[in-house]
Design a protein around this motif. Sequence first.
Motif, PDB file in Angstrom:
ATOM      1  N   PRO A 225      13.580  52.350   2.358  1.00 24.16           N
ATOM      2  CA  PRO A 225      13.826  53.349   3.250  1.00 24.16           C
ATOM      3  C   PRO A 225      13.373  52.866   4.759  1.00 24.16           C
ATOM      4  O   PRO A 225      12.204  52.646   4.861  1.00 24.16           O
ATOM      5  N   ALA A 226      14.252  53.385   5.640  1.00 22.33           N
ATOM      6  CA  ALA A 226      13.582  53.208   7.128  1.00 22.33           C
ATOM      7  C   ALA A 226      14.484  54.198   7.897  1.00 22.33           C
ATOM      8  O   ALA A 226      15.252  55.021   7.498  1.00 22.33           O
TER       9      ALA A 226
ATOM     10  N   PHE B 128      18.494  58.069   8.888  1.00 26.41           N
ATOM     11  CA  PHE B 128      17.759  57.571   7.752  1.00 26.41           C
ATOM     12  C   PHE B 128      18.902  56.171   7.150  1.00 26.41           C
ATOM     13  O   PHE B 128      20.193  56.504   7.152  1.00 26.41           O
ATOM     14  N   PHE B 129      18.298  55.293   6.446  1.00 26.66           N
ATOM     15  CA  PHE B 129      18.815  54.060   6.136  1.00 26.66           C
ATOM     16  C   PHE B 129      18.066  53.765   5.111  1.00 26.66           C
ATOM     17  O   PHE B 129      16.825  54.054   4.587  1.00 26.66           O
ATOM     18  N   PHE B 130      18.642  52.727   4.199  1.00 26.99           N
ATOM     19  CA  PHE B 130      18.071  51.957   2.968  1.00 26.99           C
ATOM     20  C   PHE B 130      18.371  50.397   3.508  1.00 26.99           C
ATOM     21  O   PHE B 130      19.575  50.021   3.610  1.00 26.99           O
ATOM     22  N   VAL B 131      17.391  49.659   3.683  1.00 23.73           N
ATOM     23  CA  VAL B 131      17.580  48.231   3.912  1.00 23.73           C
ATOM     24  C   VAL B 131      17.271  47.474   2.410  1.00 23.73           C
ATOM     25  O   VAL B 131      16.400  47.673   1.630  1.00 23.73           O
ATOM     26  N   VAL B 132      18.431  46.940   2.263  1.00 24.54           N
ATOM     27  CA  VAL B 132      18.579  46.058   0.911  1.00 24.54           C
ATOM     28  C   VAL B 132      18.733  44.582   1.044  1.00 24.54           C
ATOM     29  O   VAL B 132      19.682  44.216   1.690  1.00 24.54           O
ATOM     30  N   VAL B 133      17.739  43.871   0.307  1.00 19.55           N
ATOM     31  CA  VAL B 133      17.869  42.325   0.606  1.00 19.55           C
ATOM     32  C   VAL B 133      18.374  41.866  -0.785  1.00 19.55           C
ATOM     33  O   VAL B 133      18.007  42.317  -1.927  1.00 19.55           O
ATOM     34  N   THR B 134      19.457  41.073  -0.709  1.00 15.14           N
ATOM     35  CA  THR B 134      20.171  40.311  -2.035  1.00 15.14           C
ATOM     36  C   THR B 134      19.901  38.971  -1.637  1.00 15.14           C
ATOM     37  O   THR B 134      19.268  38.498  -0.730  1.00 15.14           O
TER      38      THR B 134
ATOM     39  N   GLY C  62      18.859  44.023  14.156  1.00 15.07           N
ATOM     40  CA  GLY C  62      20.158  44.174  15.022  1.00 15.07           C
ATOM     41  C   GLY C  62      20.159  45.105  16.257  1.00 15.07           C
ATOM     42  O   GLY C  62      21.199  45.797  16.380  1.00 15.07           O
ATOM     43  N   GLY C  63      18.832  44.789  16.889  1.00 12.37           N
ATOM     44  CA  GLY C  63      19.027  45.362  18.314  1.00 12.37           C
ATOM     45  C   GLY C  63      18.343  46.962  18.042  1.00 12.37           C
ATOM     46  O   GLY C  63      18.393  47.415  19.176  1.00 12.37           O
ATOM     47  N   ARG C  64      18.195  47.164  17.026  1.00  9.54           N
ATOM     48  CA  ARG C  64      17.524  48.670  16.890  1.00  9.54           C
ATOM     49  C   ARG C  64      16.169  48.548  16.378  1.00  9.54           C
ATOM     50  O   ARG C  64      15.658  47.694  15.528  1.00  9.54           O
ATOM     51  N   GLN C  65      15.253  49.688  16.821  1.00 10.39           N
ATOM     52  CA  GLN C  65      13.988  49.555  16.212  1.00 10.39           C
ATOM     53  C   GLN C  65      13.695  50.493  14.978  1.00 10.39           C
ATOM     54  O   GLN C  65      14.171  51.944  15.216  1.00 10.39           O
ATOM     55  N   PHE C  66      13.351  50.246  13.957  1.00 14.78           N
ATOM     56  CA  PHE C  66      13.204  51.142  12.707  1.00 14.78           C
ATOM     57  C   PHE C  66      11.879  51.366  12.398  1.00 14.78           C
ATOM     58  O   PHE C  66      11.209  50.531  12.612  1.00 14.78           O
ATOM     59  N   GLU C  67      11.701  52.601  11.924  1.00 21.52           N
ATOM     60  CA  GLU C  67      10.325  53.017  11.618  1.00 21.52           C
ATOM     61  C   GLU C  67      10.362  52.833   9.812  1.00 21.52           C
ATOM     62  O   GLU C  67      11.501  53.109   9.530  1.00 21.52           O
ATOM     63  N   VAL C  68       9.109  52.662   9.571  1.00 25.92           N
ATOM     64  CA  VAL C  68       9.013  52.523   8.283  1.00 25.92           C
ATOM     65  C   VAL C  68       7.660  53.031   7.713  1.00 25.92           C
ATOM     66  O   VAL C  68       6.722  52.915   8.347  1.00 25.92           O
ATOM     67  N   ASP C  69       7.486  53.786   6.377  1.00 24.54           N
ATOM     68  CA  ASP C  69       6.221  54.050   6.061  1.00 24.54           C
ATOM     69  C   ASP C  69       5.316  52.744   5.645  1.00 24.54           C
ATOM     70  O   ASP C  69       5.789  51.564   5.460  1.00 24.54           O
TER      71      ASP C  69
END
Length: 119
Positions: free
Chosen positions: A26-27, A34-40, A84-91
Amino acid sequence: MPVPSSVRERIRGFLPAGAQISYMFPASWNETAFFFVVVTEASVTVVSTGIMSRTRLKAIWHVFPRGVRIGPVDTNLTPVFELGGRQFEVDDEYVPVINAADAELLGREAMPPDPFADL
């Protein structure tokens, strides 16, 4: 805290058929979105949850090719990364997940040298 299995199953609905999740975390943007970053194996997909719920998935925000690095993560205060040009926060607990996803791209060059190479 790991991503709940119920959320993982819902996220599969946003991915192409047969896609295997390698990494997921999550980020957020400034604690307002709020978002989920999913890597495949083929992509890095960012799925939004909206502002009312951190687990109710809404839409795909962006799909990046798998060659995109997620990090580096700035851990000075709150861990942040740019995508993508945005700054995300993550735990803090998800920083190693991001580092592992990026290290996978770099292959053996990303691995530390074997301290016992002569054995």
